[in-house]
Write a protein that holds these residues in place. Sequence first.
Motif, PDB file in Angstrom:
ATOM      1  N   PRO A   1       0.990   7.601  15.597  1.00 26.56           N
ATOM      2  CA  PRO A   1       2.024   6.609  15.300  1.00 26.56           C
ATOM      3  C   PRO A   1       1.563   5.397  14.510  1.00 26.56           C
ATOM      4  O   PRO A   1       2.350   4.464  14.315  1.00 26.56           O
ATOM      5  N   VAL A   2       0.310   5.386  14.061  1.00 25.35           N
ATOM      6  CA  VAL A   2      -0.208   4.238  13.321  1.00 25.35           C
ATOM      7  C   VAL A   2      -0.879   4.728  12.045  1.00 25.35           C
ATOM      8  O   VAL A   2      -1.616   5.722  12.070  1.00 25.35           O
ATOM      9  N   ALA A   3      -0.622   4.047  10.939  1.00 26.40           N
ATOM     10  CA  ALA A   3      -1.261   4.385   9.675  1.00 26.40           C
ATOM     11  C   ALA A   3      -1.759   3.114   9.007  1.00 26.40           C
ATOM     12  O   ALA A   3      -1.225   2.020   9.228  1.00 26.40           O
ATOM     13  N   VAL A   4      -2.780   3.274   8.190  1.00 33.44           N
ATOM     14  CA  VAL A   4      -3.332   2.174   7.408  1.00 33.44           C
ATOM     15  C   VAL A   4      -3.112   2.480   5.931  1.00 33.44           C
ATOM     16  O   VAL A   4      -3.464   3.564   5.459  1.00 33.44           O
ATOM     17  N   VAL A   5      -2.501   1.532   5.227  1.00 36.70           N
ATOM     18  CA  VAL A   5      -2.415   1.606   3.768  1.00 36.70           C
ATOM     19  C   VAL A   5      -3.490   0.672   3.228  1.00 36.70           C
ATOM     20  O   VAL A   5      -3.442  -0.545   3.466  1.00 36.70           O
ATOM     21  N   ARG A   6      -4.466   1.242   2.554  1.00 37.14           N
ATOM     22  CA  ARG A   6      -5.651   0.483   2.112  1.00 37.14           C
ATOM     23  C   ARG A   6      -5.573   0.153   0.628  1.00 37.14           C
ATOM     24  O   ARG A   6      -5.205   0.996  -0.181  1.00 37.14           O
ATOM     25  N   ASP A   7      -5.929  -1.082   0.302  1.00 38.42           N
ATOM     26  CA  ASP A   7      -5.984  -1.562  -1.087  1.00 38.42           C
ATOM     27  C   ASP A   7      -4.610  -1.626  -1.744  1.00 38.42           C
ATOM     28  O   ASP A   7      -4.486  -1.451  -2.966  1.00 38.42           O
ATOM     29  N   PHE A   8      -3.571  -1.883  -0.950  1.00 39.46           N
ATOM     30  CA  PHE A   8      -2.259  -2.153  -1.541  1.00 39.46           C
ATOM     31  C   PHE A   8      -2.270  -3.544  -2.176  1.00 39.46           C
ATOM     32  O   PHE A   8      -2.776  -4.504  -1.600  1.00 39.46           O
TER      33      PHE A   8
ATOM     34  N   VAL B   1       2.955   0.495  11.942  1.00 40.78           N
ATOM     35  CA  VAL B   1       2.986   0.868  13.351  1.00 40.78           C
ATOM     36  C   VAL B   1       4.386   1.358  13.708  1.00 40.78           C
ATOM     37  O   VAL B   1       5.371   0.646  13.497  1.00 40.78           O
ATOM     38  N   ALA B   2       4.466   2.558  14.249  1.00 40.26           N
ATOM     39  CA  ALA B   2       5.765   3.114  14.627  1.00 40.26           C
ATOM     40  C   ALA B   2       6.400   2.285  15.734  1.00 40.26           C
ATOM     41  O   ALA B   2       5.735   1.897  16.710  1.00 40.26           O
TER      42      ALA B   2
ATOM     43  N   VAL C   1       1.305  -6.435   8.808  1.00 38.13           N
ATOM     44  CA  VAL C   1       1.797  -5.387   9.707  1.00 38.13           C
ATOM     45  C   VAL C   1       3.252  -5.087   9.378  1.00 38.13           C
ATOM     46  O   VAL C   1       4.056  -6.008   9.175  1.00 38.13           O
ATOM     47  N   VAL C   2       3.578  -3.795   9.344  1.00 39.17           N
ATOM     48  CA  VAL C   2       4.960  -3.341   9.206  1.00 39.17           C
ATOM     49  C   VAL C   2       5.288  -2.475  10.408  1.00 39.17           C
ATOM     50  O   VAL C   2       4.567  -1.501  10.703  1.00 39.17           O
TER      51      VAL C   2
ATOM     52  N   LEU D   1       6.226   1.004   1.978  1.00 45.85           N
ATOM     53  CA  LEU D   1       5.016   1.139   2.786  1.00 45.85           C
ATOM     54  C   LEU D   1       5.294   1.975   4.035  1.00 45.85           C
ATOM     55  O   LEU D   1       4.480   2.815   4.432  1.00 45.85           O
ATOM     56  N   ALA D   2       6.450   1.744   4.664  1.00 48.02           N
ATOM     57  CA  ALA D   2       6.819   2.524   5.843  1.00 48.02           C
ATOM     58  C   ALA D   2       6.960   4.003   5.505  1.00 48.02           C
ATOM     59  O   ALA D   2       6.517   4.876   6.263  1.00 48.02           O
ATOM     60  N   ALA D   3       7.589   4.302   4.357  1.00 46.80           N
ATOM     61  CA  ALA D   3       7.755   5.698   3.939  1.00 46.80           C
ATOM     62  C   ALA D   3       6.406   6.336   3.615  1.00 46.80           C
ATOM     63  O   ALA D   3       6.157   7.504   3.928  1.00 46.80           O
TER      64      ALA D   3
END
Length: 251
Positions: free
Chosen positions: A212-219, A36-37, A144-145, A196-198
């Motif tokens: 402004p929001v992204a999901v990283v899935r299956d990390f 989340v930005a 959450v980051v 993860l942020a990058a």
Amino acid sequence: MEVFAVDGLPEVRPGEDLAALIEANVDLQDGDVLCVASTIVSKAEDRGADLATFEPGEQARVIAERIGEIADESKDPRFAQAVIEESQEILLAAPFILAVTRFGHITVNAGIDRSNVPDSDLLLLPENPTESARRLHDALGVPVVVTDTSGRPFRQGQRGVALGWSGLPACRDWRGEHDRDGRELTATVEAVADELAATANLVTGEGSSGRPVAVVRDFDFGEHDGHDALFRDPESDLVRQALADYEYSND
């Protein structure tokens, strides 16, 4: 692993329930990490500010004059005062202000933003991004980051960095493990929260993209030790010490 931006989020206003806005626009799953930005976190937390509320002191006037002389243009001492008030320490006063925020992040102008701020002159960083991340983590049930973009010493360009995190360690610690030849690793610590942020920044973009929001899935963090010592201690930060010596020699 995959990463995707969350579409459909409205302009965030002060006091809005950010977790509810996100939940209404994405179906989160086990194994997701939500990035989340900090911009929308700050907006929800009413961190907008106007320059008129900052009365510049002597330090701010000196800094603004010094930077103005270098840039050959007038600089507003009220902005310098805002940076000072948002900082626990000024590491570099010219040709730009490099500040240590109150939560330990080192960045230009204490991370104060002047773009995409429709209701005020400035947008300040969240007061405690890790606490902000914890509230979102508690509400949404996934790690959450809270992210921002930051310049990189010795390189052109910016990349996403983590300001706060909850639900996962900030760092993956490889020390004590072994490489393919059996040699023990003694120094490798991976800044996973920054990575993860990058990764999120690749899909959320900059400027007017409004995602402004992204999901990283299956990390998968993996079977490694982890810790949250992402920000260096001043006593072990040689670059920070060198900057302090530089500032002292140029006073």
